[in-house]
Design a protein around this motif. Structure first.
Motif, PDB file in Angstrom:
ATOM      1  N   GLN A 263      75.991   7.022  -5.415  1.00 24.24           N
ATOM      2  CA  GLN A 263      75.702   6.022  -6.434  1.00 24.24           C
ATOM      3  C   GLN A 263      74.617   5.085  -5.938  1.00 24.24           C
ATOM      4  N   LEU A 264      73.758   4.643  -6.854  1.00 22.53           N
ATOM      5  CA  LEU A 264      72.680   3.744  -6.500  1.00 22.53           C
ATOM      6  C   LEU A 264      73.132   2.302  -6.683  1.00 22.53           C
ATOM      7  N   GLY A 265      73.609   1.706  -5.605  1.00 23.70           N
ATOM      8  CA  GLY A 265      74.035   0.316  -5.653  1.00 23.70           C
ATOM      9  C   GLY A 265      75.105   0.070  -6.694  1.00 23.70           C
ATOM     10  N   ASP A 266      74.938  -1.004  -7.475  1.00 22.64           N
ATOM     11  CA  ASP A 266      75.901  -1.357  -8.513  1.00 22.64           C
ATOM     12  C   ASP A 266      75.484  -0.827  -9.875  1.00 22.64           C
ATOM     13  N   THR A 267      74.463   0.008  -9.922  1.00 25.76           N
ATOM     14  CA  THR A 267      73.985   0.529 -11.195  1.00 25.76           C
ATOM     15  C   THR A 267      74.818   1.737 -11.619  1.00 25.76           C
TER      16      THR A 267
ATOM     17  N   SER B 163      73.403   4.519 -12.294  1.00 27.68           N
ATOM     18  CA  SER B 163      72.628   5.701 -11.916  1.00 27.68           C
ATOM     19  C   SER B 163      73.174   6.326 -10.640  1.00 27.68           C
ATOM     20  N   VAL B 164      72.947   7.626 -10.513  1.00 28.74           N
ATOM     21  CA  VAL B 164      73.344   8.346  -9.304  1.00 28.74           C
ATOM     22  C   VAL B 164      72.132   9.087  -8.751  1.00 28.74           C
ATOM     23  N   ARG B 165      72.177   9.301  -7.440  1.00 28.04           N
ATOM     24  CA  ARG B 165      71.131  10.062  -6.776  1.00 28.04           C
ATOM     25  C   ARG B 165      71.718  11.367  -6.255  1.00 28.04           C
ATOM     26  N   VAL B 166      71.015  12.452  -6.515  1.00 31.90           N
ATOM     27  CA  VAL B 166      71.391  13.756  -5.978  1.00 31.90           C
ATOM     28  C   VAL B 166      70.286  14.189  -5.020  1.00 31.90           C
ATOM     29  N   THR B 167      70.660  14.475  -3.791  1.00 34.48           N
ATOM     30  CA  THR B 167      69.696  14.943  -2.792  1.00 34.48           C
ATOM     31  C   THR B 167      70.025  16.388  -2.444  1.00 34.48           C
TER      32      THR B 167
ATOM     33  N   THR C 281      70.300   8.627 -14.863  1.00 33.74           N
ATOM     34  CA  THR C 281      70.939   7.483 -15.493  1.00 33.74           C
ATOM     35  C   THR C 281      72.275   7.961 -16.044  1.00 33.74           C
ATOM     36  N   ALA C 282      73.318   7.819 -15.250  1.00 30.98           N
ATOM     37  CA  ALA C 282      74.597   8.455 -15.554  1.00 30.98           C
ATOM     38  C   ALA C 282      75.249   7.928 -16.814  1.00 30.98           C
TER      39      ALA C 282
END
Length: 247
Positions: free
Chosen positions: A202-206, A208-212, A231-232
């Motif tokens: 998860q990107l901070g408190d947003t 959105s999520v990051r997939v690497t 943008t989940a």
């Protein structure tokens, strides 16, 4: 063949070196490292893998051809041991997360020849400030909202081994459309066995999520790394897997 060091044949034996290499390669074929019908790596790669000369590899392959474990045609040598066909595998989409859940979304993708992000360069083993092929993907809603965005950096190995990717260097101007949807198929056709590792955070408190995604080949050499941001709250990230039935 996912090893970081050469799989050298034992030295204390009366068997010819090529026969020892043939036995080692046959063991790996039986282990499923290279599925039936899949193209074998090049003689140069096999020579480095086993720590022998290309001539020794050539003799070992001829021995396996005579036994029926390997067949060679104009596309190269292939494993022919019994097993399921691999002629039309279900390919993973490139880049990871390509295609938004929004049916009206518009995909945009370009390539550039530039210095990749520092964390990408480290994973790919690139020297500092060394440029490489970088692919950028965006999925945009009709109202202009960014639904998901991905940045992919390719390694020197990928560009050296996959001719289709290498050709993009001359048109990597950041403006020419370049979806590269078949990138993983091109890698497989070049004789590379692909190993994917996807990490989701998860990107901070947003929302959105990051997939690497990191991809390496059968020799543990890095091929590419992709960072995808979704943008989940407005979009869904779906992973679909197909597993063959046992037996």
């Amino acid at each position: 063949m996912a090893r970081t060091t050469a799989n050298q044949p034992p030295q204390s034996t009366d068997r010819p070196l090529y026969a020892q290499v043939a036995t080692l390669l046959l063991d790996e074929l039986r282990d499923g490292v290279i599925p039936p019908g899949e193209r074998l790596p090049s003689e140069r790669h096999l020579a480095a893998h086993f720590g022998v000369s290309r001539e020794t590899v050539r003799q070992a392959l001829e021995m396996l051809r005579r036994s029926g474990a390997v067949a060679t045609d104009r596309r190269g040598s292939h494993a022919t041991l019994p097993g399921g066909p691999v002629e039309a595998p279900q390919s993973l989409a490139f880049p990871v997360g390509a295609r938004s859940a929004d049916p009206c979304a518009v995909d945009r993708a370009t390539v550039t020849w530039e210095v990749p992000p520092a964390e990408h360069a480290e994973v790919l083993g690139l020297a500092p400030h060394r440029p490489t092929l970088v692919h950028r993907y965006r999925s945009v809603a009709p109202d202009g909202r960014a639904l998901r965005a991905a940045v992919t950096s390719f390694s020197a190995v990928a560009l050296a081994e996959v001719a289709e990717l290498a050709r993009y260097r001359d048109r990597a101007d950041g403006a020419t459309p370049a979806q590269l949807r078949r990138a993983y198929d091109w890698m497989r056709r070049a004789g590379l066995t692909l190993h994917h590792r996807d990490a989701i955070s998860q990107l901070g408190d947003t929302a959105s999520v990051r997939v690497t995604r990191r991809v390496h080949d059968q020799y543990a050499r890095p091929l590419e790394i992709t960072d995808l941001v979704v943008t989940a709250e407005r979009d869904a990230l779906v992973y679909e897997f197909t597993l063959p039935a046992a037996g």
